[in-house]
Design a protein around this motif. Structure first.
Motif, PDB file in Angstrom:
ATOM      1  N   THR A 500      -7.088  -7.265  -9.483  1.00 48.22           N
ATOM      2  CA  THR A 500      -7.372  -7.548  -8.079  1.00 48.22           C
ATOM      3  C   THR A 500      -7.725  -9.021  -7.930  1.00 48.22           C
ATOM      4  O   THR A 500      -8.437  -9.584  -8.766  1.00 48.22           O
ATOM      5  N   ALA A 501      -7.222  -9.632  -6.867  1.00 49.82           N
ATOM      6  CA  ALA A 501      -7.566 -11.015  -6.538  1.00 49.82           C
ATOM      7  C   ALA A 501      -8.037 -11.042  -5.088  1.00 49.82           C
ATOM      8  O   ALA A 501      -7.267 -10.724  -4.172  1.00 49.82           O
ATOM      9  N   VAL A 502      -9.298 -11.389  -4.884  1.00 53.44           N
ATOM     10  CA  VAL A 502      -9.905 -11.410  -3.558  1.00 53.44           C
ATOM     11  C   VAL A 502     -10.569 -12.774  -3.349  1.00 53.44           C
ATOM     12  O   VAL A 502     -11.345 -13.221  -4.204  1.00 53.44           O
ATOM     13  N   ASP A 503     -10.260 -13.423  -2.242  1.00 55.28           N
ATOM     14  CA  ASP A 503     -10.831 -14.742  -1.960  1.00 55.28           C
ATOM     15  C   ASP A 503     -10.577 -15.699  -3.115  1.00 55.28           C
ATOM     16  O   ASP A 503     -11.494 -16.325  -3.651  1.00 55.28           O
ATOM     17  N   ALA A 504      -9.307 -15.803  -3.497  1.00 48.84           N
ATOM     18  CA  ALA A 504      -8.920 -16.654  -4.627  1.00 48.84           C
ATOM     19  C   ALA A 504      -7.764 -17.552  -4.207  1.00 48.84           C
ATOM     20  O   ALA A 504      -6.888 -17.140  -3.448  1.00 48.84           O
ATOM     21  N   THR A 505      -7.769 -18.777  -4.725  1.00 47.96           N
ATOM     22  CA  THR A 505      -6.733 -19.751  -4.403  1.00 47.96           C
ATOM     23  C   THR A 505      -6.174 -20.356  -5.685  1.00 47.96           C
ATOM     24  O   THR A 505      -6.932 -20.726  -6.589  1.00 47.96           O
ATOM     25  N   GLY A 506      -4.838 -20.445  -5.749  1.00 41.49           N
ATOM     26  CA  GLY A 506      -4.226 -21.070  -6.919  1.00 41.49           C
ATOM     27  C   GLY A 506      -4.253 -20.171  -8.140  1.00 41.49           C
ATOM     28  O   GLY A 506      -4.555 -20.632  -9.241  1.00 41.49           O
ATOM     29  N   ILE A 507      -3.891 -18.911  -7.970  1.00 40.63           N
ATOM     30  CA  ILE A 507      -3.885 -17.959  -9.074  1.00 40.63           C
ATOM     31  C   ILE A 507      -2.482 -17.901  -9.677  1.00 40.63           C
ATOM     32  O   ILE A 507      -1.493 -17.740  -8.956  1.00 40.63           O
ATOM     33  N   ASN A 526      -6.649 -11.672   0.949  1.00 38.43           N
ATOM     34  CA  ASN A 526      -7.183 -12.953   1.446  1.00 38.43           C
ATOM     35  C   ASN A 526      -7.156 -14.041   0.369  1.00 38.43           C
ATOM     36  O   ASN A 526      -8.143 -14.745   0.143  1.00 38.43           O
ATOM     37  N   SER A 527      -6.019 -14.169  -0.271  1.00 40.41           N
ATOM     38  CA  SER A 527      -5.861 -15.168  -1.336  1.00 40.41           C
ATOM     39  C   SER A 527      -4.639 -16.026  -1.045  1.00 40.41           C
ATOM     40  O   SER A 527      -3.706 -15.604  -0.352  1.00 40.41           O
ATOM     41  N   LYS A 528      -4.655 -17.234  -1.603  1.00 35.88           N
ATOM     42  CA  LYS A 528      -3.633 -18.216  -1.259  1.00 35.88           C
ATOM     43  C   LYS A 528      -3.015 -18.805  -2.531  1.00 35.88           C
ATOM     44  O   LYS A 528      -3.671 -18.912  -3.567  1.00 35.88           O
ATOM     45  N   ASN A 529      -1.762 -19.221  -2.384  1.00 32.85           N
ATOM     46  CA  ASN A 529      -1.068 -19.939  -3.460  1.00 32.85           C
ATOM     47  C   ASN A 529      -1.121 -19.153  -4.768  1.00 32.85           C
ATOM     48  O   ASN A 529      -1.598 -19.631  -5.793  1.00 32.85           O
ATOM     49  N   VAL A 530      -0.612 -17.935  -4.682  1.00 32.39           N
ATOM     50  CA  VAL A 530      -0.571 -17.041  -5.839  1.00 32.39           C
ATOM     51  C   VAL A 530       0.844 -17.028  -6.389  1.00 32.39           C
ATOM     52  O   VAL A 530       1.806 -16.737  -5.665  1.00 32.39           O
ATOM     53  N   ASN A 531       0.985 -17.323  -7.661  1.00 31.25           N
ATOM     54  CA  ASN A 531       2.300 -17.415  -8.299  1.00 31.25           C
ATOM     55  C   ASN A 531       2.373 -16.400  -9.427  1.00 31.25           C
ATOM     56  O   ASN A 531       1.605 -16.483 -10.398  1.00 31.25           O
ATOM     57  N   VAL A 532       3.288 -15.438  -9.322  1.00 32.12           N
ATOM     58  CA  VAL A 532       3.411 -14.367 -10.314  1.00 32.12           C
ATOM     59  C   VAL A 532       4.800 -14.423 -10.930  1.00 32.12           C
ATOM     60  O   VAL A 532       5.809 -14.319 -10.230  1.00 32.12           O
ATOM     61  N   GLN A 533       4.854 -14.576 -12.245  1.00 36.07           N
ATOM     62  CA  GLN A 533       6.123 -14.638 -12.968  1.00 36.07           C
ATOM     63  C   GLN A 533       6.047 -13.745 -14.199  1.00 36.07           C
ATOM     64  O   GLN A 533       5.102 -13.841 -14.978  1.00 36.07           O
ATOM     65  N   GLY A 549      -4.535  -8.713   3.788  1.00 37.71           N
ATOM     66  CA  GLY A 549      -5.487  -9.711   4.270  1.00 37.71           C
ATOM     67  C   GLY A 549      -4.886 -10.739   5.206  1.00 37.71           C
ATOM     68  O   GLY A 549      -3.870 -11.353   4.882  1.00 37.71           O
ATOM     69  N   PRO A 550      -5.515 -10.993   6.331  1.00 37.03           N
ATOM     70  CA  PRO A 550      -4.985 -11.965   7.304  1.00 37.03           C
ATOM     71  C   PRO A 550      -5.013 -13.400   6.816  1.00 37.03           C
ATOM     72  O   PRO A 550      -4.313 -14.251   7.370  1.00 37.03           O
ATOM     73  N   LEU A 551      -5.822 -13.689   5.809  1.00 35.16           N
ATOM     74  CA  LEU A 551      -5.902 -15.059   5.294  1.00 35.16           C
ATOM     75  C   LEU A 551      -4.980 -15.297   4.106  1.00 35.16           C
ATOM     76  O   LEU A 551      -4.900 -16.412   3.587  1.00 35.16           O
ATOM     77  N   THR A 552      -4.296 -14.258   3.668  1.00 38.15           N
ATOM     78  CA  THR A 552      -3.381 -14.400   2.530  1.00 38.15           C
ATOM     79  C   THR A 552      -2.177 -15.238   2.924  1.00 38.15           C
ATOM     80  O   THR A 552      -1.594 -15.048   3.998  1.00 38.15           O
ATOM     81  N   GLN A 553      -1.803 -16.172   2.043  1.00 41.55           N
ATOM     82  CA  GLN A 553      -0.608 -16.987   2.295  1.00 41.55           C
ATOM     83  C   GLN A 553      -0.035 -17.529   1.000  1.00 41.55           C
ATOM     84  O   GLN A 553      -0.734 -17.675  -0.001  1.00 41.55           O
ATOM     85  N   ASN A 554       1.242 -17.779   1.040  1.00 42.58           N
ATOM     86  CA  ASN A 554       1.983 -18.404  -0.068  1.00 42.58           C
ATOM     87  C   ASN A 554       1.844 -17.615  -1.373  1.00 42.58           C
ATOM     88  O   ASN A 554       1.476 -18.157  -2.412  1.00 42.58           O
ATOM     89  N   VAL A 555       2.157 -16.327  -1.292  1.00 44.91           N
ATOM     90  CA  VAL A 555       2.228 -15.483  -2.487  1.00 44.91           C
ATOM     91  C   VAL A 555       3.675 -15.457  -2.954  1.00 44.91           C
ATOM     92  O   VAL A 555       4.565 -15.025  -2.211  1.00 44.91           O
ATOM     93  N   LYS A 556       3.912 -15.912  -4.173  1.00 46.14           N
ATOM     94  CA  LYS A 556       5.268 -15.994  -4.706  1.00 46.14           C
ATOM     95  C   LYS A 556       5.456 -14.965  -5.813  1.00 46.14           C
ATOM     96  O   LYS A 556       4.729 -14.980  -6.818  1.00 46.14           O
ATOM     97  N   GLN A 571       3.201  -4.541   1.638  1.00 47.20           N
ATOM     98  CA  GLN A 571       2.614  -5.621   2.419  1.00 47.20           C
ATOM     99  C   GLN A 571       1.823  -5.050   3.587  1.00 47.20           C
ATOM    100  O   GLN A 571       2.336  -4.247   4.373  1.00 47.20           O
ATOM    101  N   GLY A 572       0.566  -5.460   3.693  1.00 46.48           N
ATOM    102  CA  GLY A 572      -0.304  -4.966   4.746  1.00 46.48           C
ATOM    103  C   GLY A 572       0.130  -5.424   6.124  1.00 46.48           C
ATOM    104  O   GLY A 572       0.738  -6.487   6.286  1.00 46.48           O
ATOM    105  N   LYS A 573      -0.211  -4.627   7.117  1.00 46.34           N
ATOM    106  CA  LYS A 573       0.160  -4.959   8.493  1.00 46.34           C
ATOM    107  C   LYS A 573      -0.549  -6.198   9.011  1.00 46.34           C
ATOM    108  O   LYS A 573      -0.116  -6.811   9.991  1.00 46.34           O
ATOM    109  N   ASP A 574      -1.658  -6.559   8.351  1.00 45.75           N
ATOM    110  CA  ASP A 574      -2.425  -7.716   8.827  1.00 45.75           C
ATOM    111  C   ASP A 574      -1.944  -9.035   8.238  1.00 45.75           C
ATOM    112  O   ASP A 574      -2.503 -10.093   8.531  1.00 45.75           O
ATOM    113  N   LEU A 575      -0.893  -8.983   7.413  1.00 46.60           N
ATOM    114  CA  LEU A 575      -0.370 -10.218   6.822  1.00 46.60           C
ATOM    115  C   LEU A 575       0.324 -11.080   7.856  1.00 46.60           C
ATOM    116  O   LEU A 575       0.989 -10.576   8.775  1.00 46.60           O
ATOM    117  N   LYS A 576       0.183 -12.391   7.700  1.00 52.34           N
ATOM    118  CA  LYS A 576       0.943 -13.308   8.531  1.00 52.34           C
ATOM    119  C   LYS A 576       2.395 -13.332   8.069  1.00 52.34           C
ATOM    120  O   LYS A 576       2.702 -13.041   6.913  1.00 52.34           O
TER     121      LYS A 576
END
Length: 583
Positions: A500-507, A526-533, A549-556, A571-576
């Motif tokens: 789980t990643a919550v309130d995390a950036t650059g994971i 609610n995490s940002k700039n998550v890169n999964v390979q 999470g509404p604050l989640t962005q840039n999940v790759k 993907q949650g309904k609250d995602l941008k």
């Protein structure tokens, strides 16, 4: 006669403790005996690291730790009247032997085979206290032997009872050999009924006093009076007289070294501490190796090593089996820690084994002065409550950064194998009877970022193996100060629940295999700039990844990691819009 009977009972307890849960130690090499160079060690084994190997593969500019060096002068405590019968108190013999060697410019004080009962031992500069094979130093159960002193405990400036072994403002000091130092901690520690069998509880409560609800045993009324329940373990008193009134509650750490330079602990067993076991505080050039650090599993605050505000340290070839965190890095708590402003920095932790403990390798929660430039590798955690544990909370402040962790093996972890908890409230990882999970519940609302806001960033983990845990990884930052730049690469994680990643950036997750019993392999909120390979998981798992999470962005995510990304990525309904991309 009565005192001797009580001592005999105490000795029986020590023998019982010594026979419990004897772990197989880390194989360690024989170091030089006490001499003009480094002191001595009892470790043997072909798999132990040499000092040169410890410095290999370090990712930052690690200064060479300055080593101890002692003249050839040597005395035995028996030359000063010490009697090794386990009953005669040898406090003066230790004091005289240390004073004699210090007066000669330094050297070695030898503790020969035997049972050496004593009050506190105060070290001096240029002293190597060498405990020979078969020696056991047993510290007095008489609380009057340990006066109150000004010190720091749990990161706060306070009063505490004098430690069984202590040294302040020393230069060039060591404790070596294969003997044992026993802090007689069972005489000091409160004990919870929930941690005892009925027979053990019945035997324990023949002495001491009980809490009002009958669920906690204390050694005395003074000890009971000090337990305010809301102060962790440091009463919020103003005067020394207030502390004196609850003196028995103010348990000392077994070994306290403060403001010392060139410190060596090499070879002994340190066990049964009243509170923490080993506590180097504001020290430089510290080497801890070939140690066996032990406490009963039920011991309150029975940490193994608490390295606090220290610079240039090596921790290698050690075994820990303790009641609280095993290898723990700290730097002061809240305002006291920030005012001190001394981080723990430049440390190498290699080739250690941890059996029981709340955490294998731990940072926090008292990290207000910062922790940085840390290398941890080639460690094994067997049954520790958490493997890699990072903890803090609002109000601490401080920055934890630049930590490299690799080649870690974990098995049978009851909770999270890897845990970042920025809402830490003092709970044990496995909740005890008087603890509630709600104490550490995440609070969604952001608060202003100030000097009291803790920050954890730039932490790299690779080559991690977990064979059995309740939860693989929990990455929990703060809404106002996300956990930043955490990377996990080349990991095999077998657990009931996934990452789980919550309130995390650059994971970054790269080449991570997650085998779970239930739920997604990865949940992001609610995490940002998550890169999964290179994420792998059970083929039948749906969804494999959950993004919320509404604050989640840039999940790759990578399309090749999924047979059917439409069904395996939820993907949650609250995602941008465009918060998640599958490439």
């Amino acid at each position: 006669m009565k005192n001797r009977v009580l001592l005999a009972i105490g000795m029986a307890g020590l023998v019982q403790f010594s026979c419990q849960r004897q772990p197989t130690g880390v194989a360690t090499p024989a170091a030089a005996a006490a001499s003009q160079t480094t002191g001595g060690s009892a470790g043997v084994g072909k798999d132990a690291l040499t000092l040169e190997q410890v410095y290999q593969g370090i990712e930052f500019n690690m200064p060479r730790v300055q080593e101890t060096s002692f003249p050839a002068y040597k005395v035995s405590i028996t030359q000063f009247g010490a009697v090794g019968d386990g009953i005669t108190k040898n406090t003066q013999a230790f004091e005289k032997a240390i004073a004699e060697v210090a007066a000669k410019g330094g050297g070695t004080v030898v503790i020969p085979r035997g049972l050496w009962y004593t009050g506190p031992i105060v070290l001096k500069s240029n002293i190597n206290l060498h405990a020979e094979a078969g020696s056991m130093v047993i510290f007095s159960r008489d609380f009057e032997d340990y006066p109150l002193i000004k010190t720091s405990f749990e990161g706060l400036n306070t009063y505490r009872c004098q430690s069984p072994i202590s040294g302040n403002n020393l230069e060039n000091v060591a404790i070596t050999g294969s003997g044992t130092f026993d802090g007689n901690g069972d005489a000091w520690r409160p004990v919870k009924k929930s941690k005892m069998t009925d027979a053990q509880w019945k035997n324990l409560t023949k002495t001491g006093v009980l809490s009002e609800d009958g669920k906690t045993w204390y050694p005395s009324e003074k000890s009971k009076k000090g337990d305010g329940k809301d102060n962790f373990n440091v009463p919020n008193f103003k005067t020394k007289e207030e502390f004196e009134a609850v003196k028995d509650y103010l348990r000392p750490v077994l070994l306290s070294l403060v403001n010392c330079n060139r410190v060596l602990l090499d070879g002994p067993t340190f066990q049964n501490s009243p509170a923490w076991n080993l506590h180097p505080l504001m020290c430089q050039n510290v080497i801890l190796r070939n140690l066996n650090v032990r406490n009963p599993w039920y011991s309150q605050n029975g940490d193994g090593l608490d390295l606090e505000s220290c610079k240039n340290s090596l921790v290698y070839n050690n075994t820990f089996d303790v009641g609280d965190d095993a290898i723990c890095f700290k730097s002061g708590k809240d305002k006291d820690g920030r005012d001190r402003g001394i981080p723990t920095e430049n440390a190498i932790v290699k080739n250690n084994v941890v059996y029981h403990g709340h955490g294998g390798f731990v940072v926090g929660s008292e990290m207000s002065g910062g922790v940085k430039n840390i290398h941890v590798s080639n460690c094994t955690f067997m049954g520790t409550d958490i493997g890699l544990r990072f903890k803090s909370t609002r109000g601490r402040g401080g920055v934890v950064e630049n930590i490299w962790i690799s080649n870690i093996d974990m098995i049978n972890i009851p909770t999270q194998a890897i845990s970042f908890n920025l809402f830490y409230g003092g709970n044990s990882p496995v909740l005890e009877e008087d603890q509630k999970a709600s104490t550490e519940a995440r609070v969604e609302k952001q608060v202003p970022v100030t000097e009291e806001t803790p920050s954890f960033k730039n932490i790299w983990m690779r080559d991690i193996t977990v064979s059995g845990a309740d939860e693989a990884v929990a990455l929990q930052g703060l809404p106002e100060m996300n956990l930043q730049n955490v990377s996990i690469e080349n990991a095999f994680l077998k657990a009931k629940k996934g990452i789980t990643a919550v309130d995390a950036t650059g994971i970054t997750l790269k080449n991570v295999k997650v085998l779970t019993d239930k739920g997604p392999a990865l949940t992001i909120y609610n995490s940002k700039n998550v890169n999964v390979q290179g994420l792998t998981y059970k083929d039948s798992q749906e969804p494999a990844v959950k993004v919320l999470g509404p604050l989640t962005q840039n999940v790759k995510l990578q399309n090749k990691d999924f047979k059917n990304s439409a069904t395996q990525i939820s993907q949650g309904k609250d995602l941008k819009k465009a918060a998640v991309s599958v490439q």
